[in-house]
Write an enzyme that holds these catalytic residues in place. Structure first.
Site, PDB file in Angstrom:
ATOM      1  N   GLU A  36      46.382  29.755  16.935  1.00 38.66           N
ATOM      2  CA  GLU A  36      46.524  29.057  15.662  1.00 38.66           C
ATOM      3  C   GLU A  36      47.533  29.759  14.757  1.00 38.66           C
ATOM      4  OE1 GLU A  36      42.073  28.666  16.772  1.00 38.66           O
ATOM      5  OE2 GLU A  36      43.775  30.001  17.194  1.00 38.66           O
TER       6      GLU A  36
ATOM      7  N   ALA B 289      42.128  31.999  61.728  1.00 40.35           N
ATOM      8  CA  ALA B 289      43.054  32.699  62.622  1.00 40.35           C
ATOM      9  C   ALA B 289      42.845  32.143  64.028  1.00 40.35           C
ATOM     10  CB  ALA B 289      42.804  34.211  62.613  1.00 40.35           C
TER      11      ALA B 289
ATOM     12  N   LEU C 148      48.779  41.981  48.220  1.00 47.65           N
ATOM     13  CA  LEU C 148      48.091  41.270  47.138  1.00 47.65           C
ATOM     14  C   LEU C 148      48.951  41.162  45.881  1.00 47.65           C
ATOM     15  CD1 LEU C 148      44.413  42.574  47.427  1.00 47.65           C
ATOM     16  CD2 LEU C 148      45.548  40.726  48.665  1.00 47.65           C
TER      17      LEU C 148
ATOM     18  N   CYS D 102      40.841  33.051  12.579  1.00 41.88           N
ATOM     19  CA  CYS D 102      41.802  31.943  12.577  1.00 41.88           C
ATOM     20  C   CYS D 102      41.426  30.887  11.540  1.00 41.88           C
ATOM     21  CB  CYS D 102      41.879  31.308  13.958  1.00 41.88           C
ATOM     22  SG  CYS D 102      42.576  32.411  15.206  1.00 41.88           S
TER      23      CYS D 102
ATOM     24  N   GLY E 181      37.736  39.179  53.481  1.00 37.66           N
ATOM     25  CA  GLY E 181      37.755  38.222  54.568  1.00 37.66           C
ATOM     26  C   GLY E 181      36.487  37.407  54.621  1.00 37.66           C
TER      27      GLY E 181
ATOM     28  N   THR F 275      39.856  43.525  55.892  1.00 36.20           N
ATOM     29  CA  THR F 275      41.115  42.801  55.692  1.00 36.20           C
ATOM     30  C   THR F 275      42.271  43.771  55.524  1.00 36.20           C
ATOM     31  OG1 THR F 275      40.032  40.863  54.743  1.00 36.20           O
ATOM     32  CG2 THR F 275      42.340  41.221  54.150  1.00 36.20           C
TER      33      THR F 275
ATOM     34  N   GLU G  62      39.923  36.644  48.185  1.00 37.64           N
ATOM     35  CA  GLU G  62      40.827  36.233  49.259  1.00 37.64           C
ATOM     36  C   GLU G  62      40.379  36.625  50.656  1.00 37.64           C
ATOM     37  OE1 GLU G  62      44.930  36.505  49.166  1.00 37.64           O
ATOM     38  OE2 GLU G  62      45.172  35.388  47.321  1.00 37.64           O
TER      39      GLU G  62
ATOM     40  N   HIS H 215      46.403  35.099  17.488  1.00 36.47           N
ATOM     41  CA  HIS H 215      45.814  34.010  18.256  1.00 36.47           C
ATOM     42  C   HIS H 215      46.709  32.775  18.169  1.00 36.47           C
ATOM     43  CE1 HIS H 215      41.433  35.739  18.128  1.00 36.47           C
ATOM     44  NE2 HIS H 215      42.317  36.577  18.639  1.00 36.47           N
TER      45      HIS H 215
END
Length: 327
Positions: free
Chosen positions: A47, A157, A199, A79, A261, A191, A259, A45
């Site tokens: 720390e 569009a 992508l 930690c 449609g 899409t 993203e 981690h």
């Protein structure tokens, strides 16, 4: 803390389902001597990374960390034990850990005689690199950012369906850099059929970046032969956003970009599963083109989904707006 936030942002996208924590260790004179960010799952981690770089200079010093240090045994030791053994005298953290299994670190440190201060730059951390993980820890669901690019009159569009490019090159480069820090990107089958997206996250030269998000397609239809996502995407045959998010959570996905449609966006908004809206508004008017969202369940003004704007800035010639639904 600003340096710790930078460390957190540096590792964001590489740590899921763990939080992308950043830490800076100061020596007893207040000089930064160790920097660290959480490593991929199973690794140290933040720390521990910062303490390792600081070495003996951490004794009598201060650890500044974006998230309350953990106090439990997971894949790695707590930690809190590392901080105690290093001889740190003061720990400053931005936000408390909402995870009941990992929380309680501040109390353990105080029992060991370490002074603990919390809340420093908490808003910057909570709305920044830890936004998605904190949401995941509190709800069990991936954090969903709906990102879209539209004209000034809200069209994604032109009337004939052409959409490349509404947003500027600057905005597109920014989105690719953003993708590289995400766990997954969701689109619908329509899409895929219309735009055949890849992508992927690419650099300024169009080359794939080292880290890529998981491409996800939701919808019942088969993907077309030859589609770029046909053999690379996780295809979830459902129209239910909750089923999608449950499947992704089971895979350790924390931070999601929605993203496309417009119908998929409407389904997520109608289900109350959009946690942030990131809009790139181009200085153009398209008139009769398709809207950015359909089927959102808003039939009258009293049903409007009200948002709180968190940030407005320019992205080249475009206006970038970040907003969250009001609670």
């Amino acid at each position: 803390m600003a340096l710790a936030i930078a460390e957190s942002e540096r590792v964001r996208g590489t740590t899921s389902p763990n939080p992308p924590v950043g830490c800076v260790v100061l020596d007893e004179h207040g000089r930064p001597v160790g920097f660290g960010g959480t490593q991929p799952p199973g690794g140290p981690h933040a720390e521990v990374m910062a303490l390792k770089e600081a070495g003996t200079r951490a004794r009598g010093g201060t650890a500044v960390v974006t998230l309350e240090p953990c106090s439990h045994f997971g894949r790695t030791p707590p930690c809190t034990e590392a901080l105690i053994e290093a001889g740190v005298k003061h720990v400053i953290h931005a936000v408390s850990d909402p995870n009941p299994d990992a929380g309680g670190g501040a109390a353990q440190l105080e029992r060991a005689g370490i002074t603990v201060t919390s809340g420093l730059l908490a808003d910057q951390v909570g709305n920044g690199p830890l936004r998605a993980w904190l949401h995941f820890a509190r709800t069990g669901r991936p954090h969903v950012t709906w990102k879209y690019a539209a004209s000034l009159d809200g069209r994604i569009a032109a009337q004939d369906g052409t959409s490349q490019w509404i947003s500027s090159e600057t905005s597109r480069k920014e989105v690719h850099a953003m993708r590289a820090k995400l766990d997954a990107i969701i689109v619908g089958t329509n899409t895929v059929k219309k735009d055949d997206p890849a992508l992927t996250a690419r650099d300024d030269d169009g080359m794939p970046l080292p880290r890529q998000p998981l491409p996800v397609v939701m919808g019942m239809s088969d993907l077309p032969d030859g589609a770029r996502l046909r053999h690379t995407a996780l295809h979830l045959r459902t129209h239910d956003p909750d089923e999608v998010l449950s499947a992704l959570a089971a895979r350790g996905v924390v931070d999601v970009l929605l993203e496309g449609g417009s119908t998929v966006a409407g389904a997520f908004l109608r289900a109350g599963r959009i946690d942030r809206v990131l809009a790139y508004i181009a200085p153009a008017i398209l008139g009769d083109g398709p809207a950015a969202i359909l089927g959102a369940g808003v039939s009258t003004i009293t049903d409007a989904v009200r948002l709180t704007v968190q940030d407005v800035t320019m992205s080249g010639p475009d206006l970038r707006i970040s907003a969250v639904p009001q609670t």
